[in-house]
Enzyme design. Structure first.
Site, PDB file in Angstrom:
ATOM      1  CB  CYS A 149      -3.117 -13.203  -5.416  1.00 30.54           C
ATOM      2  SG  CYS A 149      -2.481 -12.776  -3.798  1.00 30.54           S
TER       3      CYS A 149
ATOM      4  CG  HIS B  61      -6.957 -11.782  -6.135  1.00 29.27           C
ATOM      5  ND1 HIS B  61      -7.237 -12.378  -4.918  1.00 29.27           N
ATOM      6  CD2 HIS B  61      -5.865 -11.018  -5.928  1.00 29.27           C
ATOM      7  CE1 HIS B  61      -6.330 -11.988  -4.035  1.00 29.27           C
ATOM      8  NE2 HIS B  61      -5.497 -11.158  -4.620  1.00 29.27           N
TER       9      HIS B  61
ATOM     10  CG  ASN C  17      -5.721 -10.939  -0.601  1.00 27.67           C
ATOM     11  OD1 ASN C  17      -5.742 -12.045  -1.129  1.00 27.67           O
ATOM     12  ND2 ASN C  17      -4.925  -9.973  -1.009  1.00 27.67           N
TER      13      ASN C  17
HETATM   14  O1  UT7 Z   1      -3.145  -9.897  -3.438  1.00 30.76           O
HETATM   15  C1  UT7 Z   1      -2.311  -8.774  -3.472  1.00 30.76           C
HETATM   16  C2  UT7 Z   1      -2.047  -8.388  -2.049  1.00 30.76           C
HETATM   17  N1  UT7 Z   1      -1.775  -7.026  -1.766  1.00 30.76           N
HETATM   18  C3  UT7 Z   1      -2.618  -5.992  -1.947  1.00 30.76           C
HETATM   19  O2  UT7 Z   1      -3.672  -6.058  -2.497  1.00 30.76           O
HETATM   20  C4  UT7 Z   1      -2.172  -4.695  -1.342  1.00 30.76           C
HETATM   21  C5  UT7 Z   1      -2.607  -3.493  -2.094  1.00 30.76           C
HETATM   22  N2  UT7 Z   1      -2.411  -2.337  -1.258  1.00 30.76           N
HETATM   23  C6  UT7 Z   1      -3.283  -1.999  -0.306  1.00 30.76           C
HETATM   24  O3  UT7 Z   1      -4.303  -2.623  -0.164  1.00 30.76           O
HETATM   25  C7  UT7 Z   1      -2.959  -0.802   0.556  1.00 30.76           C
HETATM   26  O4  UT7 Z   1      -1.726  -0.242   0.146  1.00 30.76           O
HETATM   27  C8  UT7 Z   1      -2.922  -1.159   2.050  1.00 30.76           C
HETATM   28  C9  UT7 Z   1      -4.321  -1.445   2.549  1.00 30.76           C
HETATM   29  C10 UT7 Z   1      -2.023  -2.352   2.312  1.00 30.76           C
HETATM   30  C11 UT7 Z   1      -2.377   0.028   2.861  1.00 30.76           C
HETATM   31  O5  UT7 Z   1      -3.170   1.182   2.609  1.00 30.76           O
HETATM   32  P1  UT7 Z   1      -2.457   2.561   2.225  1.00 30.76           P
HETATM   33  O6  UT7 Z   1      -3.525   3.546   2.076  1.00 30.76           O
HETATM   34  O7  UT7 Z   1      -1.567   2.324   1.048  1.00 30.76           O
HETATM   35  O8  UT7 Z   1      -1.632   2.860   3.534  1.00 30.76           O
HETATM   36  P2  UT7 Z   1      -0.065   3.091   3.722  1.00 30.76           P
HETATM   37  O9  UT7 Z   1       0.699   1.805   3.622  1.00 30.76           O
HETATM   38  O10 UT7 Z   1       0.402   4.232   2.879  1.00 30.76           O
HETATM   39  O11 UT7 Z   1      -0.035   3.574   5.236  1.00 30.76           O
HETATM   40  C12 UT7 Z   1      -0.718   4.763   5.658  1.00 30.76           C
HETATM   41  C13 UT7 Z   1      -0.649   4.824   7.159  1.00 30.76           C
HETATM   42  C14 UT7 Z   1       0.762   4.618   7.722  1.00 30.76           C
HETATM   43  O12 UT7 Z   1       0.907   5.455   8.851  1.00 30.76           O
HETATM   44  P3  UT7 Z   1       1.690   6.860   8.746  1.00 30.76           P
HETATM   45  O13 UT7 Z   1       3.068   6.504   8.272  1.00 30.76           O
HETATM   46  O14 UT7 Z   1       0.908   7.668   7.761  1.00 30.76           O
HETATM   47  O15 UT7 Z   1       1.630   7.372  10.149  1.00 30.76           O
HETATM   48  C15 UT7 Z   1       0.758   3.190   8.159  1.00 30.76           C
HETATM   49  O16 UT7 Z   1       1.685   2.933   9.199  1.00 30.76           O
HETATM   50  O17 UT7 Z   1      -1.437   3.782   7.739  1.00 30.76           O
HETATM   51  C16 UT7 Z   1      -0.656   3.041   8.679  1.00 30.76           C
HETATM   52  N3  UT7 Z   1      -1.133   1.654   8.676  1.00 30.76           N
HETATM   53  C17 UT7 Z   1      -2.103   1.235   9.499  1.00 30.76           C
HETATM   54  N4  UT7 Z   1      -2.817   1.856  10.450  1.00 30.76           N
HETATM   55  C18 UT7 Z   1      -3.741   1.135  11.111  1.00 30.76           C
HETATM   56  C19 UT7 Z   1      -0.743   0.634   7.881  1.00 30.76           C
HETATM   57  N5  UT7 Z   1      -1.433  -0.467   8.202  1.00 30.76           N
HETATM   58  C20 UT7 Z   1      -2.291  -0.129   9.200  1.00 30.76           C
HETATM   59  C21 UT7 Z   1      -3.268  -0.829   9.918  1.00 30.76           C
HETATM   60  N6  UT7 Z   1      -3.964  -0.147  10.860  1.00 30.76           N
HETATM   61  N7  UT7 Z   1      -3.528  -2.140   9.719  1.00 30.76           N
END
Ligand code: UT7
Length: 333
Positions: A116, A257, A287
């Site tokens: 990115c 970004h 993104n």
């Molecule tokens: O250009 C660089 C690219 N990458 C980034 O910018 C990523 C940076 N990170 C993020 O933006 C965040 O970490 C995410 C948006 C990807 C995820 O958010 P989070 O608050 O860190 O969530 P998490 O991965 O800790 O997941 C929390 C919960 C999980 O469920 P449980 O285990 O608590 O039951 C996930 O399975 O949210 C669940 N989950 C979703 N639920 C609904 C993960 N993705 C989704 C989804 N819809 N799309």
């Protein structure tokens, strides 16, 4: 001191767009508009047509940028594309773009792989060439067709990305005190595992195990990426300001970004820069990886918000982990 100036910009978004609800339905994902919006700020993204490749998106954005700059393709010295989703593993997407533009062999064309942060790395390279006098006209493109290499069964990553291209034509700045003031780039190669495509390269060539584990697709540890992103974007932005004897209060515009709205909100808060100064499009395009910075810059210019002499802070971070900043004193006309 010779500096680099932006002569023209252009951008391209594929015609097809998908809202969060449409995405969930089309890819049979257990997710919701509310979850995606709350965690990322994303409401919509664009998806390239099946017959569109990365260099096709580059072409649209580049033609627009060249026309606005009043530069002919054959006048280019360098064509640099920041991408991790080129048309094929090699040759570079920039080679296909050069041919499609009809730029001819006067120019050298190559890709930069910094995920990115790719377009910001490309911008920095272009700046060094122009400042040193080694090049006069450089085309920098950020283009990404990540929807073709994300894992559509992994709701934690696939909901983030959208396809796009942004292009910038650069040349020498004639006016004192205007142009690119500095660029700063960094990489922490100990963090390669938190955002990568682990299979399909020389370390783990394609085989059944790679295919079964879906390791030829993007893998991301979102939480870790989030932490590194907030820390690094703040640090590299402060570095840019300090080197130039400026403070966060001097910043008129932020062109960043757009990985996630929450990352940008956190960085702006830490730097005490009002969020209104940060040009946002993540709600509409998601993104867009390496395309994000040039696309956002192009939209800011089209929106008529940049005034002569305004200070623009650019920042980006991506897999590597690699990140960077650029400070630019806007030159109008
Ligand atoms: O250009 C660089 C690219 N990458 C980034 O910018 C990523 C940076 N990170 C993020 O933006 C965040 O970490 C995410 C948006 C990807 C995820 O958010 P989070 O608050 O860190 O969530 P998490 O991965 O800790 O997941 C929390 C919960 C999980 O469920 P449980 O285990 O608590 O039951 C996930 O399975 O949210 C669940 N989950 C979703 N639920 C609904 C993960 N993705 C989704 C989804 N819809 N799309």
């Amino acid at each position: 001191m010779r500096r680099t100036r932006i002569l023209g910009t252009g951008s391209y978004l594929p015609k097809k767009s998908l809202t969060n609800d449409e995405l969930a339905k089309e890819y049979k994902l257990e997710t919701s508009d509310a979850w995606i919006r709350e965690r990322t700020g994303i409401g919509n993204r664009h998806i390239a047509a099946p017959d569109e490749a990365t260099s096709d998106m580059c072409l649209h954005a580049s033609r627009e940028a060249l026309a606005r700059a009043g530069v002919k393709p054959e006048e280019l010295d360098l064509i640099i594309v920041g991408t991790i989703s080129p048309d094929m593993p090699f040759p570079a997407a920039a080679c296909f773009l050069q041919a499609k533009l009809g730029a001819g062999p006067r120019s050298a064309a190559f890709d930069v792989s910094a995920a990115c942060a790719g377009s910001l790395f490309a911008l920095s390279i272009a700046d060094q060439y122009i400042k040193s006098g080694a090049a006069k006209r450089v085309l920098v493109v950020g283009a990404e067709l990540l929807t073709r290499i994300v894992d559509w069964t992994d709701r934690g990553s696939c909901v983030l990305f959208g396809d796009a291209a942004g292009a910038i034509v650069l040349g020498p700045e004639e006016r004192e005190g205007r142009g690119i003031l500095s660029t700063h780039l960094h990489t922490d190669g100990t963090q390669t595992g938190i955002l990568c495509i682990p299979g399909g390269g020389s370390a783990r060539p394609f085989d059944q195990k790679v295919l079964d584990a879906r390791d030829m697709l993007v893998k991301m540890n979102g939480r870790e990426v989030y932490k590194v992103a907030v820390r690094s974007l703040e640090a590299v932005s402060r570095e840019a300001l300090e080197v130039n004897g400026l403070t966060t209060a001097d910043v008129d515009h932020v062109v960043a970004h757009q990985a996630n709205l929450r990352i940008l909100e956190a960085v702006m808060k830490r730097m005490e820069i009002p969020l209104e100064k940060c040009h946002l499009n993540i709600e509409k395009v998601g993104n867009t990886s390496s395309a994000s910075v040039p696309l956002t810059l192009d939209q800011a210019i089209r929106g008529g918000t940049l005034k002569d002499g305004d200070l623009i802070l650019m920042m980006a971070i991506g897999g590597g982990m690699s990140w960077g900043s650029a400070l630019l004193r806007w030159s109008e006309g």
